[in-house]
Design a protein around this motif. Structure first.
Motif, PDB file in Angstrom:
ATOM      1  N   ALA A  57       0.840  -1.240   0.052  1.00  0.00           N
ATOM      2  CA  ALA A  57      -0.178  -0.060   0.193  1.00  0.00           C
ATOM      3  C   ALA A  57       0.706   1.151   0.150  1.00  0.00           C
ATOM      4  N   GLU A  58       0.281   2.510  -0.137  1.00  0.00           N
ATOM      5  CA  GLU A  58       0.910   3.715  -0.311  1.00  0.00           C
ATOM      6  C   GLU A  58       1.638   3.912   1.136  1.00  0.00           C
ATOM      7  N   SER A  59       0.856   3.569   2.083  1.00  0.00           N
ATOM      8  CA  SER A  59       1.622   3.845   3.704  1.00  0.00           C
ATOM      9  C   SER A  59       2.968   3.124   3.499  1.00  0.00           C
ATOM     10  N   GLU A  60       2.884   1.721   2.940  1.00  0.00           N
ATOM     11  CA  GLU A  60       3.912   0.924   3.245  1.00  0.00           C
ATOM     12  C   GLU A  60       5.325   1.544   1.957  1.00  0.00           C
ATOM     13  N   ARG A  61       4.678   2.005   1.365  1.00  0.00           N
ATOM     14  CA  ARG A  61       5.747   2.607   0.167  1.00  0.00           C
ATOM     15  C   ARG A  61       6.393   3.795   0.827  1.00  0.00           C
ATOM     16  N   ASP A  62       5.639   4.640   1.583  1.00  0.00           N
ATOM     17  CA  ASP A  62       6.193   5.907   2.314  1.00  0.00           C
ATOM     18  C   ASP A  62       7.122   5.242   3.236  1.00  0.00           C
ATOM     19  N   GLU A  63       6.750   4.291   3.929  1.00  0.00           N
ATOM     20  CA  GLU A  63       7.579   3.998   4.924  1.00  0.00           C
ATOM     21  C   GLU A  63       9.053   3.362   4.362  1.00  0.00           C
ATOM     22  N   THR A  64       8.865   2.713   3.290  1.00  0.00           N
ATOM     23  CA  THR A  64      10.153   2.129   2.838  1.00  0.00           C
ATOM     24  C   THR A  64      11.061   3.211   2.239  1.00  0.00           C
ATOM     25  N   LEU A  65      10.379   4.227   1.638  1.00  0.00           N
ATOM     26  CA  LEU A  65      11.255   5.405   1.117  1.00  0.00           C
ATOM     27  C   LEU A  65      11.902   5.998   2.207  1.00  0.00           C
ATOM     28  N   THR A  66      11.223   6.232   3.644  1.00  0.00           N
ATOM     29  CA  THR A  66      11.874   6.906   4.746  1.00  0.00           C
ATOM     30  C   THR A  66      12.784   6.064   5.054  1.00  0.00           C
ATOM     31  N   GLY A  67      12.876   4.395   5.048  1.00  0.00           N
ATOM     32  CA  GLY A  67      13.805   3.826   5.697  1.00  0.00           C
ATOM     33  C   GLY A  67      15.171   4.092   4.823  1.00  0.00           C
ATOM     34  N   LEU A  68      14.745   3.955   3.231  1.00  0.00           N
ATOM     35  CA  LEU A  68      15.938   3.991   2.471  1.00  0.00           C
ATOM     36  C   LEU A  68      16.692   5.439   2.519  1.00  0.00           C
ATOM     37  N   ARG A  69      16.012   6.413   2.800  1.00  0.00           N
ATOM     38  CA  ARG A  69      16.449   7.776   2.805  1.00  0.00           C
ATOM     39  C   ARG A  69      17.373   7.893   4.136  1.00  0.00           C
ATOM     40  N   ARG A  70      16.540   7.183   5.297  1.00  0.00           N
ATOM     41  CA  ARG A  70      17.490   7.339   6.700  1.00  0.00           C
ATOM     42  C   ARG A  70      18.801   6.405   6.478  1.00  0.00           C
ATOM     43  N   ALA A  71      18.684   5.435   5.549  1.00  0.00           N
ATOM     44  CA  ALA A  71      19.851   4.705   5.479  1.00  0.00           C
ATOM     45  C   ALA A  71      20.757   5.245   4.301  1.00  0.00           C
ATOM     46  N   ALA A  72      20.571   6.196   3.790  1.00  0.00           N
ATOM     47  CA  ALA A  72      21.268   6.654   2.481  1.00  0.00           C
ATOM     48  C   ALA A  72      22.711   6.680   3.012  1.00  0.00           C
ATOM     49  N   GLY A  73      23.151   7.363   4.118  1.00  0.00           N
ATOM     50  CA  GLY A  73      24.729   7.435   4.396  1.00  0.00           C
ATOM     51  C   GLY A  73      25.270   6.286   4.682  1.00  0.00           C
ATOM     52  N   TYR A  74      24.561   5.208   5.280  1.00  0.00           N
ATOM     53  CA  TYR A  74      25.216   3.858   5.526  1.00  0.00           C
ATOM     54  C   TYR A  74      25.486   3.147   4.355  1.00  0.00           C
ATOM     55  N   MET A  75      24.586   3.372   3.433  1.00  0.00           N
ATOM     56  CA  MET A  75      24.694   2.575   2.104  1.00  0.00           C
ATOM     57  C   MET A  75      25.657   3.480   1.233  1.00  0.00           C
ATOM     58  N   ARG A  76      25.866   4.531   1.624  1.00  0.00           N
ATOM     59  CA  ARG A  76      26.824   5.397   0.645  1.00  0.00           C
ATOM     60  C   ARG A  76      28.279   4.863   0.978  1.00  0.00           C
ATOM     61  N   SER A  77      28.429   4.759   2.233  1.00  0.00           N
ATOM     62  CA  SER A  77      29.702   4.333   2.942  1.00  0.00           C
ATOM     63  C   SER A  77      29.914   2.823   2.266  1.00  0.00           C
ATOM     64  N   THR A  85      35.690   4.733  -8.022  1.00  0.00           N
ATOM     65  CA  THR A  85      35.482   6.082  -8.314  1.00  0.00           C
ATOM     66  C   THR A  85      36.306   7.110  -7.190  1.00  0.00           C
ATOM     67  N   HIS A  86      36.527   8.319  -7.776  1.00  0.00           N
ATOM     68  CA  HIS A  86      37.324   9.273  -6.811  1.00  0.00           C
ATOM     69  C   HIS A  86      36.284   9.499  -5.605  1.00  0.00           C
ATOM     70  N   SER A  87      35.087   9.618  -5.867  1.00  0.00           N
ATOM     71  CA  SER A  87      34.428   9.956  -4.697  1.00  0.00           C
ATOM     72  C   SER A  87      32.952   9.152  -4.807  1.00  0.00           C
ATOM     73  N   THR A  88      32.399   9.031  -3.825  1.00  0.00           N
ATOM     74  CA  THR A  88      30.848   8.268  -3.783  1.00  0.00           C
ATOM     75  C   THR A  88      29.870   9.326  -3.820  1.00  0.00           C
ATOM     76  N   PRO A  89      29.034   8.877  -4.847  1.00  0.00           N
ATOM     77  CA  PRO A  89      27.585   9.948  -5.070  1.00  0.00           C
ATOM     78  C   PRO A  89      26.878   9.684  -3.783  1.00  0.00           C
ATOM     79  N   GLU A  90      26.542  10.999  -3.513  1.00  0.00           N
ATOM     80  CA  GLU A  90      25.103  11.199  -2.512  1.00  0.00           C
ATOM     81  C   GLU A  90      24.144  10.402  -3.129  1.00  0.00           C
ATOM     82  N   LEU A  91      23.299   9.814  -2.176  1.00  0.00           N
ATOM     83  CA  LEU A  91      22.117   9.058  -2.811  1.00  0.00           C
ATOM     84  C   LEU A  91      20.895   9.847  -2.305  1.00  0.00           C
ATOM     85  N   HIS A  92      19.991   9.931  -3.416  1.00  0.00           N
ATOM     86  CA  HIS A  92      18.767  10.586  -3.203  1.00  0.00           C
ATOM     87  C   HIS A  92      17.566   9.293  -4.067  1.00  0.00           C
ATOM     88  N   PHE A  93      16.778   8.709  -3.022  1.00  0.00           N
ATOM     89  CA  PHE A  93      15.900   7.768  -3.360  1.00  0.00           C
ATOM     90  C   PHE A  93      14.592   8.641  -3.693  1.00  0.00           C
TER      91      PHE A  93
END
Length: 121
Positions: A57-77, A85-93
């Motif tokens: 559902a849409e609410s689950e989708r929003d929760e998933t996006l929130t989780g991905l965005r919160r973990a973006a720094g961890y995933m980037r590392s 590559t010289h640098s790692t791109p900042e992730l935007h979900f």
């Protein structure tokens, strides 16, 4: 500035690596049944827009996006250790509605075909 071919290679590698990271290493309970449908990288390789789709559902989708965005720094590392590559791109979900839209259109076509009167000869 990276040329288009290199950007595409980096985007493809980011897509493969992030899929593995999400599937194997991310432990956020909000993030499940995620498919990365595409990655767009800026010409300077500093930002990557990651398009995802998920079931539910849409609410689950929003929760998933929130989780991905919160973990973006961890995933980037983690991604930084895997990319060459010289640098790692900042992730935007971002949510990719194309698959959902395609399923909806398929259902509409199926309904139209089922209700259509057969041609009389």
């Amino acid at each position: 500035m990276a040329n288009a071919q290199r950007r595409n290679r980096v985007a493809d590698q980011i897509q493969r690596e992030l899929s593995d990271i999400i599937r194997l290493e991310l432990r956020d309970p909000r993030v499940h049944l995620v498919t990365i449908t595409g990655v767009n990288v800026t010409p300077d390789l500093m930002h990557a827009k990651v398009f995802v789709t998920t079931l539910g559902a849409e609410s689950e989708r929003d929760e998933t996006l929130t989780g991905l965005r919160r973990a973006a720094g961890y995933m980037r590392s983690l991604l930084g250790k895997r990319l060459h590559t010289h640098s790692t791109p900042e992730l935007h979900f971002e949510y990719d509605p194309s698959i959902e839209r395609g399923v909806r259109l398929t259902h509409l076509i199926d309904e139209a075909v089922a209700t259509a009167k057969p041609d009389e000869k």
